[in-house]
Design a protein around this motif. Structure first.
Motif, short mmCIF file in Angstrom:
data_model
loop_
_atom_site.label_atom_id
_atom_site.label_comp_id
_atom_site.label_asym_id
_atom_site.label_seq_id
_atom_site.Cartn_x
_atom_site.Cartn_y
_atom_site.Cartn_z
N LEU A 1 0.86 -1.18 0.00
CA LEU A 1 0.00 0.00 0.00
C LEU A 1 0.89 1.23 0.00
CD1 LEU A 1 -2.55 -1.05 2.78
CD2 LEU A 1 -2.73 -1.42 0.31
N GLY A 2 0.60 2.16 -0.90
CA GLY A 2 1.40 3.38 -0.98
C GLY A 2 0.88 4.27 -2.09
N ILE A 3 1.74 5.11 -2.57
CA ILE A 3 1.38 6.08 -3.60
C ILE A 3 1.60 5.44 -4.97
CG2 ILE A 3 1.79 8.41 -4.49
CD1 ILE A 3 0.90 8.31 -1.51
N PRO A 4 0.55 5.37 -5.80
CA PRO A 4 0.72 4.78 -7.13
C PRO A 4 1.63 5.64 -8.01
CG PRO A 4 -1.45 5.76 -6.94
CD PRO A 4 -0.81 5.86 -5.58
N ASP A 5 2.23 5.02 -9.00
CA ASP A 5 3.14 5.71 -9.90
C ASP A 5 2.34 6.42 -10.98
OD1 ASP A 5 5.56 6.55 -10.92
OD2 ASP A 5 5.91 4.71 -12.05
N GLY B 1 -6.10 5.67 -1.85
CA GLY B 1 -6.62 4.52 -1.12
C GLY B 1 -6.00 4.34 0.25
N LEU B 2 -5.50 5.42 0.83
CA LEU B 2 -4.79 5.33 2.10
C LEU B 2 -5.52 5.96 3.28
CD1 LEU B 2 -1.17 5.98 0.79
CD2 LEU B 2 -2.26 3.79 1.32
N GLN C 1 -10.39 2.94 3.92
CA GLN C 1 -10.00 2.26 2.67
C GLN C 1 -8.99 1.15 2.94
OE1 GLN C 1 -8.81 5.99 0.89
NE2 GLN C 1 -10.23 5.67 -0.82
N MET C 2 -8.03 1.42 3.80
CA MET C 2 -7.04 0.38 4.12
C MET C 2 -7.69 -0.77 4.86
SD MET C 2 -3.52 2.44 5.01
CE MET C 2 -4.20 3.40 6.35
#
Length: 113
Positions: free
Chosen positions: A77-81, A97-98, A102-103
């Motif tokens: 889970l993190g920041i999409p590219d 989604g963070l 959502q998580m």
């Protein structure tokens, strides 16, 4: 496993779902002894980072698992590219989604698969 400033969110999700959280504190160098112990105890690993998923902490964990031939399931889970629109920090995290909800929902889906 939490990497970075989303620890409070990670703790809230972990408490709500009664799951274990590890604050890894840094990506480099990876704490390989602790990571090996975690991999032996938990078949599914979830990484959370306030950073790009591409080349981030989850990627480092994936590389570690591959190098050591460990078969743990890994979800990052993190920041999409991709481009994230200008907004408040909270709005941007939600767009990625963070948010806590959502998580929590995503992890519940993983647990129920």
């Amino acid at each position: 496993m939490n990497f970075g400033p989303l620890l409070a969110r990670a703790q809230a999700v972990a408490e709500a779902l009664n799951i274990t959280i590890f604050d890894m504190r840094c990506v480099k160098p990876l704490h390989t002894d602790m990571l090996t112990d975690i991999c032996r105890q938990y078949p599914t690993l979830i990484t959370l980072e306030d950073h790009s998923l591409a080349g981030g902490a989850g990627s480092a964990i994936s590389e570690f698992l591959h190098t050591h031939r460990m078969c743990n399931r890994l979800v990052c889970l993190g920041i999409p590219d991709e481009w994230i629109e200008h907004a408040t920090r909270e709005e941007q995290l939600e767009a990625c989604g963070l948010s806590i909800e959502q998580m929590r929902a995503r992890i519940l889906n993983l647990i129920n698969e």
